[in-house]
Design a protein around this motif. Structure first.
Motif, PDB file in Angstrom:
ATOM      1  N   UNK A 277       0.443  -1.094   0.027  1.00 50.81           N
ATOM      2  CA  UNK A 277      -0.144   0.092   0.279  1.00 50.81           C
ATOM      3  C   UNK A 277       1.216   1.072   0.091  1.00 50.81           C
ATOM      4  N   UNK A 278       2.103   1.167   0.811  1.00 51.88           N
ATOM      5  CA  UNK A 278       3.074   1.880   0.517  1.00 51.88           C
ATOM      6  C   UNK A 278       3.205   2.522  -0.830  1.00 51.88           C
ATOM      7  N   UNK A 279       2.993   2.355  -1.809  1.00 49.29           N
ATOM      8  CA  UNK A 279       3.357   2.408  -3.485  1.00 49.29           C
ATOM      9  C   UNK A 279       2.773   3.477  -3.545  1.00 49.29           C
ATOM     10  N   UNK A 280       0.778   3.624  -2.875  1.00 48.27           N
ATOM     11  CA  UNK A 280       0.294   4.276  -2.803  1.00 48.27           C
ATOM     12  C   UNK A 280       0.483   5.872  -1.910  1.00 48.27           C
ATOM     13  N   UNK A 281       1.206   6.051  -2.063  1.00 46.67           N
ATOM     14  CA  UNK A 281       1.343   7.247  -1.153  1.00 46.67           C
ATOM     15  C   UNK A 281       2.812   7.787  -2.273  1.00 46.67           C
ATOM     16  N   UNK A 282       2.440   9.816  -2.309  1.00 49.84           N
ATOM     17  CA  UNK A 282       3.085  10.234  -2.706  1.00 49.84           C
ATOM     18  C   UNK A 282       4.390  10.265  -2.823  1.00 49.84           C
ATOM     19  N   UNK A 283       5.836  10.240  -3.856  1.00 52.03           N
ATOM     20  CA  UNK A 283       6.547  10.059  -3.783  1.00 52.03           C
ATOM     21  C   UNK A 283       8.075  10.373  -2.632  1.00 52.03           C
ATOM     22  N   UNK A 284       7.238  11.327  -2.140  1.00 50.20           N
ATOM     23  CA  UNK A 284       8.569  12.672  -1.505  1.00 50.20           C
ATOM     24  C   UNK A 284       7.819  11.861  -0.295  1.00 50.20           C
ATOM     25  N   UNK A 285       6.671  10.961   0.011  1.00 47.86           N
ATOM     26  CA  UNK A 285       6.993  10.461   1.903  1.00 47.86           C
ATOM     27  C   UNK A 285       7.135   9.194   1.898  1.00 47.86           C
TER      28      UNK A 285
ATOM     29  N   UNK B  13      10.293   7.672   1.272  1.00 46.55           N
ATOM     30  CA  UNK B  13      11.218   7.417   2.165  1.00 46.55           C
ATOM     31  C   UNK B  13      11.254   8.236   3.359  1.00 46.55           C
ATOM     32  N   UNK B  14      10.312   8.884   4.044  1.00 52.19           N
ATOM     33  CA  UNK B  14      10.458   8.780   5.280  1.00 52.19           C
ATOM     34  C   UNK B  14       9.273   7.538   5.669  1.00 52.19           C
ATOM     35  N   UNK B  15       9.190   7.003   4.998  1.00 51.93           N
ATOM     36  CA  UNK B  15       7.703   6.185   5.738  1.00 51.93           C
ATOM     37  C   UNK B  15       7.852   4.881   5.678  1.00 51.93           C
ATOM     38  N   UNK B  16       8.150   4.516   3.942  1.00 54.92           N
ATOM     39  CA  UNK B  16       8.906   3.106   3.370  1.00 54.92           C
ATOM     40  C   UNK B  16       9.647   2.258   4.409  1.00 54.92           C
ATOM     41  N   UNK B  17      10.878   2.715   4.939  1.00 54.01           N
ATOM     42  CA  UNK B  17      12.292   1.947   5.975  1.00 54.01           C
ATOM     43  C   UNK B  17      12.316   1.258   6.847  1.00 54.01           C
ATOM     44  N   UNK B  18      10.716   2.335   7.400  1.00 57.20           N
ATOM     45  CA  UNK B  18      10.699   1.965   8.334  1.00 57.20           C
ATOM     46  C   UNK B  18       9.354   1.568   9.349  1.00 57.20           C
ATOM     47  N   UNK B  19       8.804   0.616   7.964  1.00 58.92           N
ATOM     48  CA  UNK B  19       7.893  -0.112   8.090  1.00 58.92           C
ATOM     49  C   UNK B  19       8.667  -1.623   8.500  1.00 58.92           C
ATOM     50  N   UNK B  20       7.531  -2.291   9.477  1.00 61.81           N
ATOM     51  CA  UNK B  20       8.145  -3.451  10.276  1.00 61.81           C
ATOM     52  C   UNK B  20       8.994  -4.647   9.118  1.00 61.81           C
ATOM     53  N   UNK B  21       8.198  -4.481   7.885  1.00 60.27           N
ATOM     54  CA  UNK B  21       8.673  -6.020   7.340  1.00 60.27           C
ATOM     55  C   UNK B  21      10.579  -5.757   6.403  1.00 60.27           C
ATOM     56  N   UNK B  22      10.547  -4.362   6.682  1.00 62.23           N
ATOM     57  CA  UNK B  22      11.628  -3.190   5.336  1.00 62.23           C
ATOM     58  C   UNK B  22      12.734  -2.840   6.388  1.00 62.23           C
ATOM     59  N   UNK B  23      12.132  -2.864   7.139  1.00 63.98           N
ATOM     60  CA  UNK B  23      13.353  -2.487   8.844  1.00 63.98           C
ATOM     61  C   UNK B  23      14.073  -3.891   8.532  1.00 63.98           C
ATOM     62  N   UNK B  24      13.323  -4.932   8.903  1.00 62.15           N
ATOM     63  CA  UNK B  24      13.550  -6.340   9.372  1.00 62.15           C
ATOM     64  C   UNK B  24      14.663  -6.186   8.044  1.00 62.15           C
TER      65      UNK B  24
END
Length: 274
Positions: A211-219, A221-232
């Motif tokens: 669902x993060x693909x639906x976010x504005x492109x500027x968001x 880098x500030x959201x996706x890396x901190x999602x649980x699975x992405x962080x792991x």
């Protein structure tokens, strides 16, 4: 003349010695529960078969049928361990069932009656399952890695444990799957319903990044890396992905999510009725 008749005490009337409830005894109890649960060997076997068996198969298919029909450079370590994505489904589900299953059957009442302080039960479930996963997934990760490299050696693309980042990825895969299992335990304790907890766990781990693909492109880098699975998963790249957190910082955040959920589960376990 009356005579007194001595009556021998009945064997059943002897007082039963009751031991003190200790964390060690609760750990032993949860270990017995885990290894005697019918779903435990089946689910863990599925996890190992996915990571090792499918990992080697995928490695062979990718090496023998390169994309675009030409010579392809293959990251041997990541490829041989790529089936952790399926293994995480099995270990996550079992983590949920370990505790939600007791709520379903009503056995949780007996468990909490035997351990009135309640929290030792949660800590024991998490500790026992985490220890089992860490040992088993480490063995499975090593088997998947060496099996995959045996296949890739025929194509001259095998990786070696001494290569930069490879050791971190191999053992990091086991650590990642262990934390997934603990997230399952925490989610099961929070929601107490197997279907709901499984849906919530994998909704956060698998659906949310999509669902993060639906976010504005500027968001992003500030959201996706901190999602649980992405962080792991930052730990699982031989060459660190610049779009994610650094490997160990990402894994630390991933562990932090598990700790927070377990803490929330502990608070609710003390406050809610069984």
């Amino acid at each position: 003349m009356s005579t007194a008749t001595a009556t021998a005490p009945s064997p059943t009337s002897a007082p039963v010695a009751q031991g003190k409830v200790t964390q060690l005894r609760v750990l032993n109890s949860e270990w017995i529960k885990l290894r005697t649960l019918r779903s435990t060997p089946i689910t863990l076997l599925v996890a190992v078969a996915a990571e090792v068996g499918l990992g080697i198969l995928v490695t062979y298919l990718r090496a023998s049928h390169p994309r675009h029909g030409g010579v392809e450079h293959i990251n041997g370590a990541e490829l041989s361990l790529a089936m952790y994505r399926l293994a995480q489904l099995a270990v996550g589900v079992l983590g949920v069932l370990i505790i939600s299953g007791e709520y379903t059957t009503g056995m949780i009442r007996a468990s909490l009656s035997a351990v009135p302080k309640r929290l030792p039960v949660l800590w024991a479930k998490a500790a026992v399952y985490g220890a089992v996963l860490l040992v088993l997934m480490t063995i499975a990760s090593l088997a998947a890695f060496y099996g995959g490299q045996a296949v890739l050696s025929s194509y001259g693309q095998a990786a070696h444990m001494s290569d930069p980042g490879v050791t971190r990825v191999v053992f990091g895969t086991a650590l990642y799957l262990t934390v997934i299992g603990l997230l399952g335990v925490a989610t099961g304790a929070l929601i107490r319903n197997s279907a709901g907890a499984i849906a919530a766990l994998f909704g956060v781990l698998l659906v949310l990044p999509g669902l993060a693909d639906l976010l504005p492109a500027t968001w992003v880098p500030n959201v996706v890396p901190y999602l649980p699975s992405k962080a792991g998963e930052a730990l699982l790249n031989v060459v660190p992905d610049p779009s994610l957190m650094s490997p160990w910082n990402g894994f630390a955040l991933f562990v932090g999510y598990a700790v927070v959920l377990l803490a929330a589960a502990a608070v609710l376990l003390k406050r809610r009725d069984a």
